[in-house]
Design a protein around this motif. Structure first.
Motif, PDB file in Angstrom:
ATOM      1  N   LEU A 222       0.832  -1.199   0.000  1.00 28.67           N
ATOM      2  CA  LEU A 222       0.000   0.000   0.000  1.00 28.67           C
ATOM      3  C   LEU A 222       0.871   1.254   0.000  1.00 28.67           C
ATOM      4  O   LEU A 222       0.527   2.265   0.615  1.00 28.67           O
ATOM      5  N   PHE A 223       2.007   1.181  -0.715  1.00 31.99           N
ATOM      6  CA  PHE A 223       2.936   2.305  -0.678  1.00 31.99           C
ATOM      7  C   PHE A 223       3.631   2.585  -2.008  1.00 31.99           C
ATOM      8  O   PHE A 223       4.112   3.690  -2.238  1.00 31.99           O
ATOM      9  N   ALA A 224       3.720   1.607  -2.914  1.00 35.41           N
ATOM     10  CA  ALA A 224       4.531   1.782  -4.115  1.00 35.41           C
ATOM     11  C   ALA A 224       3.796   2.504  -5.244  1.00 35.41           C
ATOM     12  O   ALA A 224       4.381   3.342  -5.933  1.00 35.41           O
ATOM     13  N   HIS A 225       2.533   2.184  -5.443  1.00 31.99           N
ATOM     14  CA  HIS A 225       1.782   2.767  -6.555  1.00 31.99           C
ATOM     15  C   HIS A 225       1.574   4.272  -6.332  1.00 31.99           C
ATOM     16  O   HIS A 225       1.374   4.711  -5.194  1.00 31.99           O
ATOM     17  N   PRO A 226       1.598   5.073  -7.401  1.00 34.47           N
ATOM     18  CA  PRO A 226       1.399   6.525  -7.250  1.00 34.47           C
ATOM     19  C   PRO A 226       0.121   6.905  -6.510  1.00 34.47           C
ATOM     20  O   PRO A 226       0.071   7.963  -5.864  1.00 34.47           O
ATOM     21  N   ARG A 227      -0.919   6.045  -6.570  1.00 35.82           N
ATOM     22  CA  ARG A 227      -2.162   6.400  -5.877  1.00 35.82           C
ATOM     23  C   ARG A 227      -1.926   6.549  -4.377  1.00 35.82           C
ATOM     24  O   ARG A 227      -2.682   7.235  -3.673  1.00 35.82           O
ATOM     25  N   TYR A 228      -0.887   5.885  -3.874  1.00 30.66           N
ATOM     26  CA  TYR A 228      -0.614   5.901  -2.431  1.00 30.66           C
ATOM     27  C   TYR A 228       0.461   6.917  -2.039  1.00 30.66           C
ATOM     28  O   TYR A 228       1.005   6.839  -0.936  1.00 30.66           O
ATOM     29  N   MET A 229       0.762   7.870  -2.909  1.00 31.48           N
ATOM     30  CA  MET A 229       1.861   8.791  -2.603  1.00 31.48           C
ATOM     31  C   MET A 229       1.566   9.647  -1.372  1.00 31.48           C
ATOM     32  O   MET A 229       2.488  10.101  -0.681  1.00 31.48           O
ATOM     33  N   ASN A 230       0.285   9.852  -1.047  1.00 31.28           N
ATOM     34  CA  ASN A 230      -0.085  10.589   0.163  1.00 31.28           C
ATOM     35  C   ASN A 230      -0.627   9.670   1.253  1.00 31.28           C
ATOM     36  O   ASN A 230      -1.318  10.126   2.166  1.00 31.28           O
ATOM     37  N   GLY A 231      -0.280   8.386   1.149  1.00 33.23           N
ATOM     38  CA  GLY A 231      -0.738   7.434   2.148  1.00 33.23           C
ATOM     39  C   GLY A 231      -1.860   6.554   1.624  1.00 33.23           C
ATOM     40  O   GLY A 231      -2.404   6.778   0.535  1.00 33.23           O
ATOM     41  N   ALA A 232      -2.212   5.561   2.407  1.00 36.08           N
ATOM     42  CA  ALA A 232      -3.296   4.642   2.062  1.00 36.08           C
ATOM     43  C   ALA A 232      -4.422   4.824   3.076  1.00 36.08           C
ATOM     44  O   ALA A 232      -5.396   5.536   2.835  1.00 36.08           O
ATOM     45  N   ALA A 233      -4.270   4.237   4.264  1.00 40.02           N
ATOM     46  CA  ALA A 233      -5.289   4.393   5.306  1.00 40.02           C
ATOM     47  C   ALA A 233      -5.342   5.809   5.855  1.00 40.02           C
ATOM     48  O   ALA A 233      -6.333   6.198   6.483  1.00 40.02           O
ATOM     49  N   THR A 234      -4.285   6.599   5.630  1.00 37.70           N
ATOM     50  CA  THR A 234      -4.258   7.985   6.133  1.00 37.70           C
ATOM     51  C   THR A 234      -4.361   9.001   5.003  1.00 37.70           C
ATOM     52  O   THR A 234      -4.132  10.189   5.211  1.00 37.70           O
ATOM     53  N   ASN A 235      -4.722   8.549   3.809  1.00 33.17           N
ATOM     54  CA  ASN A 235      -4.797   9.461   2.666  1.00 33.17           C
ATOM     55  C   ASN A 235      -5.906  10.493   2.852  1.00 33.17           C
ATOM     56  O   ASN A 235      -6.979  10.148   3.360  1.00 33.17           O
ATOM     57  N   PRO A 236      -5.684  11.746   2.454  1.00 30.16           N
ATOM     58  CA  PRO A 236      -6.750  12.757   2.583  1.00 30.16           C
ATOM     59  C   PRO A 236      -7.913  12.543   1.628  1.00 30.16           C
ATOM     60  O   PRO A 236      -8.960  13.189   1.780  1.00 30.16           O
ATOM     61  N   ASP A 237      -7.764  11.625   0.664  1.00 33.02           N
ATOM     62  CA  ASP A 237      -8.821  11.312  -0.302  1.00 33.02           C
ATOM     63  C   ASP A 237      -9.449   9.970   0.074  1.00 33.02           C
ATOM     64  O   ASP A 237      -8.781   8.934   0.062  1.00 33.02           O
ATOM     65  N   SER A 238     -10.731   9.964   0.401  1.00 39.59           N
ATOM     66  CA  SER A 238     -11.394   8.727   0.840  1.00 39.59           C
ATOM     67  C   SER A 238     -11.451   7.686  -0.267  1.00 39.59           C
ATOM     68  O   SER A 238     -11.557   6.485   0.005  1.00 39.59           O
TER      69      SER A 238
END
Length: 439
Positions: A147-163
């Protein structure tokens, strides 16, 4: 493909006690069936090979291109490559003589253009893994999701500001938990590689921690729903890739779990290289996690403290392995956890045999550490010294403090009656000298 031998010229690694220094393709100390304190070495140590470094590592670093060219890789992240890699991995596990392996979902199966395609790839490859597990008896120590390598996770996964990103991560973990059940994984690890911040200027810390806790609660609920019988683990790390990660060290994670009521569902997977990045001694997080009954597994590696980043080297320092095994033996073992070699050969170690040499050396280092730890515990010299150092808490006012019944008034009365405390030596050099005796 199934019949192809990738590690030609290397047979099952033997135990060769007393072999000379130049014999690096045999165990000098790790005797799997040797019994110590009622358990075999194999059970005390529960060695595991990690998929990402050993079979996906390329030797690339921020300053150089890949140097490790493996016969099972053709430069294409295809399903055929993934199947060759899986056969190579089980050949390696079998020849090395380990009983466990670990992987991220994206290590074993290529990511597709959609979640559905990624899931299909993962199901197909783990069907092959299950066949090979049944054939060899090798098991999964733990599964985790990348949950860290793909660009979608650049701002986090479980803590991402985008739900939406959080939802994608949840869907990925859902499939990961199903795969863990399918393969009989004994643990499931959460590593928050990007669960933290790069700047506080754009970060709502309270919201991110709350969202991460709720994410974990959803994972617990789904685990129970599907009847997955495994231990959940969280792996602390203080920084890198984030400037600050929320799972900073063992104490931070334990505090987080207790605050959000998750401590009964999780234990910790401690990586000593991460511990030293946090500014602690090598064994610190292992000792702390064990003290709270939260030590579940160990990612067995080491780093180069003079470099200041996570180098994931194989653990070869006997003092380090002794101190780790002392904590593990004192708590009665790690099961269902183990010692997972989250370590990679150096980018200059390009021969296939180097993969074996590295694992053999580290396994021997831990076998020596185990024997040292058992001797330290059996002889009891250190334990008796520590007991005597805290002896004042076994009677009188000290006993009341230990039991949690003392008051400040009683402490004042005791001090008024007994005056200034006697200065007592900590005897640090004596402890260090005694430890050195066992190495």
């Amino acid at each position: 493909m199934a019949d192809e031998e990738y590690f030609r010229g290397i047979s099952k690694i033997p135990y060769v006690a007393g072999a000379g220094a130049g014999n690096v393709l045999g165990f000098k100390y790790y005797n799997a069936q040797e019994v110590l304190l009622g358990k075999t070495m194999e059970d005390w140590l529960s060695f595991s090979v990690c998929y990402w470094h050993t079979f996906r590592g390329t030797g690339a670093d921020p300053f150089g291109f890949p140097t490790l060219c493996r016969p099972w890789d053709d430069g294409k992240d295809s399903m055929e490559t993934a199947k060759r890699r899986m056969h190579a991995a089980f050949e390696f596990f079998t020849k090395l003589g380990v009983k466990y392996y670990t992987f991220h979902d994206r290590d074993v199966a290529p990511e597709g253009s959609t979640l559905e395609e990624s899931n299909r790839n993962l199901v197909e490859i783990t069907d092959l893994a299950l066949q090979l597990q049944k054939k060899t008896g090798i098991r999964v120590l733990w599964v985790t999701c990348n949950l860290f390598a793909h660009p979608r996770y650049m701002n986090g996964a479980a803590t991402n500001p985008d739900s939406h990103v959080l939802a994608y991560a949840g869907a990925q973990v859902k499939k990961g938990l199903e795969i863990a059940k399918k393969l009989g994984a004994e643990n499931f690890v959460f590593w928050g590689g990007r669960e933290g911040y790069l700047t506080l200027h754009n970060t709502d810390v309270a919201a991110e921690l709350r969202h991460m806790a709720n994410f974990f609660k959803m994972a617990v609920a789904y685990k129970e729903k599907i009847g997955l019988k495994c231990q959940f683990l969280i792996e602390p790390k203080p920084k890198e890739p984030c400037r600050h990660q929320y799972d900073y060290d063992a104490m931070s994670v334990i505090g987080f779990l207790k605050h959000f009521g998750l401590d009964s569902h999780f234990k910790l997977n401690i990586e000593p290289n991460h511990t030293t990045l946090a500014g602690h001694s090598y064994e610190h997080d292992i000792v702390v996690a064990s003290a709270f009954g939260m030590l579940g597994s160990v990612d067995s590696n080491t780093g180069s403290p003079d470099l200041g980043w996570d180098t994931d080297q194989f653990p070869m320092d006997i003092k380090n392995t002794t101190m780790v095994m002392k904590s593990i033996v004192e708590q009665g073992g790690l099961q269902p956890g183990g010692l997972n070699f989250d370590a990679k050969v150096r980018r200059e170690s390009t021969d296939l045999e180097d993969l074996f040499i590295a694992h053999i050396g580290a396994m021997d280092a831990f076998a020596r550490g185990l024997r040292n730890a058992v001797k330290i515990i059996e002889e009891g010299v250190i334990a008796q010294m520590v007991k005597e150092r805290y002896l004042s808490f076994s009677t009188g006012i000290g006993q009341k403090v230990e039991e949690g019944t003392a008051t400040l008034e009683e402490l004042e009365e005791f001090t008024m009656r007994n005056g200034e405390p006697k200065i007592t030596s900590g005897k640090q050099e004596k402890y260090e000298s005694i430890i050195n005796h066992y190495l």
